[in-house]
Design a protein around this motif. Structure first.
Motif, mmCIF file in Angstrom:
data_model
loop_
_atom_site.group_PDB
_atom_site.id
_atom_site.type_symbol
_atom_site.label_atom_id
_atom_site.label_comp_id
_atom_site.label_asym_id
_atom_site.label_seq_id
_atom_site.Cartn_x
_atom_site.Cartn_y
_atom_site.Cartn_z
ATOM 1 N N HIS A 80 0.827 -1.212 0.000
ATOM 2 C CA HIS A 80 0.000 0.000 0.000
ATOM 3 C C HIS A 80 0.860 1.260 0.000
ATOM 4 N N TYR A 81 1.855 1.316 0.877
ATOM 5 C CA TYR A 81 2.609 2.552 1.074
ATOM 6 C C TYR A 81 3.863 2.676 0.207
ATOM 7 N N VAL A 82 4.407 1.556 -0.227
ATOM 8 C CA VAL A 82 5.707 1.606 -0.914
ATOM 9 C C VAL A 82 5.602 1.260 -2.393
ATOM 10 N N PHE A 83 4.932 0.174 -2.726
ATOM 11 C CA PHE A 83 5.029 -0.365 -4.079
ATOM 12 C C PHE A 83 3.857 -0.006 -4.985
ATOM 13 N N ASP A 84 2.696 0.316 -4.429
ATOM 14 C CA ASP A 84 1.554 0.691 -5.252
ATOM 15 C C ASP A 84 1.589 2.200 -5.480
ATOM 16 N N THR A 85 2.344 2.619 -6.480
ATOM 17 C CA THR A 85 2.525 4.049 -6.721
ATOM 18 C C THR A 85 1.336 4.683 -7.435
ATOM 19 N N GLU A 86 0.388 3.873 -7.912
ATOM 20 C CA GLU A 86 -0.782 4.415 -8.596
ATOM 21 C C GLU A 86 -1.858 4.865 -7.610
ATOM 22 N N ARG A 87 -1.814 4.377 -6.390
ATOM 23 C CA ARG A 87 -2.847 4.678 -5.413
ATOM 24 C C ARG A 87 -2.526 5.973 -4.664
ATOM 25 N N ASP A 88 -3.518 6.790 -4.448
ATOM 26 C CA ASP A 88 -3.363 7.996 -3.630
ATOM 27 C C ASP A 88 -3.514 7.595 -2.165
ATOM 28 N N VAL A 89 -2.405 7.529 -1.467
ATOM 29 C CA VAL A 89 -2.443 7.055 -0.077
ATOM 30 C C VAL A 89 -2.546 8.188 0.928
ATOM 31 N N ALA A 90 -2.529 9.429 0.455
ATOM 32 C CA ALA A 90 -2.530 10.553 1.395
ATOM 33 C C ALA A 90 -3.573 11.619 1.069
ATOM 34 N N HIS A 109 -6.630 11.875 1.636
ATOM 35 C CA HIS A 109 -7.623 12.117 2.681
ATOM 36 C C HIS A 109 -7.033 12.842 3.891
ATOM 37 N N ILE A 110 -5.719 13.080 3.869
ATOM 38 C CA ILE A 110 -5.041 13.746 4.980
ATOM 39 C C ILE A 110 -4.836 15.212 4.611
ATOM 40 N N PRO A 111 -5.066 16.145 5.533
ATOM 41 C CA PRO A 111 -4.807 17.556 5.209
ATOM 42 C C PRO A 111 -3.375 17.731 4.701
ATOM 43 N N PRO A 112 -3.172 18.539 3.676
ATOM 44 C CA PRO A 112 -1.834 18.658 3.058
ATOM 45 C C PRO A 112 -0.718 18.953 4.052
ATOM 46 N N GLU A 113 -1.000 19.766 5.048
ATOM 47 C CA GLU A 113 0.058 20.145 5.990
ATOM 48 C C GLU A 113 0.411 19.031 6.957
ATOM 49 N N ARG A 114 -0.353 17.924 6.952
ATOM 50 C CA ARG A 114 -0.094 16.823 7.886
ATOM 51 C C ARG A 114 0.308 15.528 7.166
ATOM 52 N N ARG A 115 0.649 15.594 5.886
ATOM 53 C CA ARG A 115 0.957 14.375 5.128
ATOM 54 C C ARG A 115 2.381 13.882 5.359
ATOM 55 N N SER A 116 3.224 14.716 5.909
ATOM 56 C CA SER A 116 4.567 14.322 6.326
ATOM 57 C C SER A 116 5.312 13.612 5.189
ATOM 58 N N LEU A 117 5.918 12.461 5.485
ATOM 59 C CA LEU A 117 6.750 11.794 4.487
ATOM 60 C C LEU A 117 5.956 11.262 3.307
ATOM 61 N N LEU A 118 4.621 11.161 3.418
ATOM 62 C CA LEU A 118 3.815 10.705 2.285
ATOM 63 C C LEU A 118 3.744 11.755 1.181
ATOM 64 N N ALA A 119 4.107 12.991 1.508
ATOM 65 C CA ALA A 119 4.086 14.058 0.519
ATOM 66 C C ALA A 119 5.489 14.476 0.110
ATOM 67 N N GLY A 120 6.517 13.815 0.636
ATOM 68 C CA GLY A 120 7.895 14.219 0.380
ATOM 69 C C GLY A 120 8.391 15.109 1.500
ATOM 70 N N LEU A 121 9.648 14.963 1.831
ATOM 71 C CA LEU A 121 10.225 15.664 2.971
ATOM 72 C C LEU A 121 11.261 16.680 2.522
ATOM 73 N N SER A 122 11.318 17.756 3.270
ATOM 74 C CA SER A 122 12.387 18.731 3.061
ATOM 75 C C SER A 122 13.675 18.190 3.671
#
Length: 340
Positions: free
Chosen positions: A298-308, A310-323
């Protein structure tokens, strides 16, 4: 090995644009014929073993580099010792010139120790080499490494990085396998190998099909090529490669590169993640392992699925990419967790 092996695709006249636009996206190995024909080192390598040795010795600044030596009975094959607790070679630190002297001397005998410099950073030991010998396919900050010595065989292993290996002197035979052949290559310990990354236990010169029967299937998928001075080979990350130098004196220059994630001084190692996952998940009960398989999918290999989404953008953390700062915070968090 007696089975006919498929040839690796050959490219002629590769420019940087063709390399980046046509070759790299394919994620397939490729032979780059004559790509470093104009190197002064290649010209000396074609002359004679003494000529290339003298050329390198003139550039050597005396900095000791990593070198290894095997006994004559090992026939140049880098491997484990009889217990697999150690390796079948001794490792020393010597200047390049000293190793070249040994290699030239041993080349006079039909049965002698094998000696080689392994993965020496050229900027450290021969900084002048780059002035006349550059690879235009890559940025100048990708540092070349030196491999030079007598006939050495490196068992099949993988690199996490992209790799271009340029043949300067002697001939090299490469036998490659796609990543999915892992089950048929009989890989040794994950955390203890003379190649740095895990390697095949099969002796390609004398394969024991009774002990390693699935190796026949691996051979059906093997790709093979022989490089002469001036040629290079591109190997994508995680392709297994067995490398055999074929002459009394051989020289290779290789370039490793990978994308560096924000906040990392160098590219992070996925092999480190594998070791941790094996240590933590493999011994779990089957139902838990299957549950974790689903979570990883779900989190690593299925890159077609939107896994984040449903989470507010400011709280997606590493699912949205990290600085870079967030990567540093995550590493510190993981170090703290692993130290408990």
């Amino acid at each position: 090995m007696t089975a006919p092996l498929s040839a690796i695709t050959e490219w002629q006249g590769v420019t940087r644009a063709r390399f980046e636009d046509e070759l790299l996206p394919g994620n397939e190995p490729a032979i780059l014929r004559g790509v470093v024909d104009d190197w002064p080192a290649v010209r000396r390598g074609r002359e004679s073993p003494l000529a290339i040795a003298q050329y390198l010795a003139a550039l050597d600044n005396g900095t000791p580099v990593d070198a290894l030596m095997t006994r004559p009975e090992e026939e140049g094959r880098i491997f484990y010792d009889a217990t697999m607790a150690g390796f079948n070679f001794v490792r020393t630190l010597q200047p390049v010139s000293r190793v070249l002297e040994q290699a030239l001397r041993y080349a006079q005998f039909p049965r002698a120790p094998a000696v080689a410099v392994q993965s020496a950073l050229i900027a450290t030991c021969m900084p002048g080499f780059k002035r006349g010998n550059t690879l235009p396919l890559l940025d100048g900050d990708v540092e070349p490494r030196l491999w030079v010595g007598t006939a050495i065989t490196t068992p099949a292993h993988f690199d996490e990085s992209h790799n271009i290996a340029c043949c300067v002197a002697g001939r090299r035979r490469f036998t490659l396998f796609p990543p999915e052949q892992i089950a048929n290559l009989y890989i040794g310990p994950l955390d203890h190998a003379p190649t740095g990354t895990p390697m095949s236990l099969v002796d390609f010169a004398r394969p024991d099909f009774a002990r390693f029967p699935r190796f026949r299937e691996a051979l059906a998928h093997a790709r093979v090529a022989e490089l002469a001075p001036g040629d290079a080979i591109y190997m994508p990350p995680l392709w297994w490669h067995h490398v055999q130098s074929l002459e009394p004196l051989n020289m290779l220059v290789n370039y490793w590169w990978a994308r560096t994630a924000p906040g990392y001084a160098r590219p992070p190692s996925a092999l480190d993640s594998l070791l941790h996952v094996v240590a933590t998940l493999r011994s779990l009960p089957p139902a838990q392992r299957e549950a974790w398989r689903t979570i990883f999918e779900h989190y690593v290999f299925d890159t077609e699925r939107d896994v984040a989404g449903h989470i507010p953008p400011e709280r997606r953390s590493l699912l949205a990419g990290l600085s870079a700062e967030q990567h540093a915070q995550l590493r510190a968090f993981l170090v703290q967790r692993l130290s408990r």
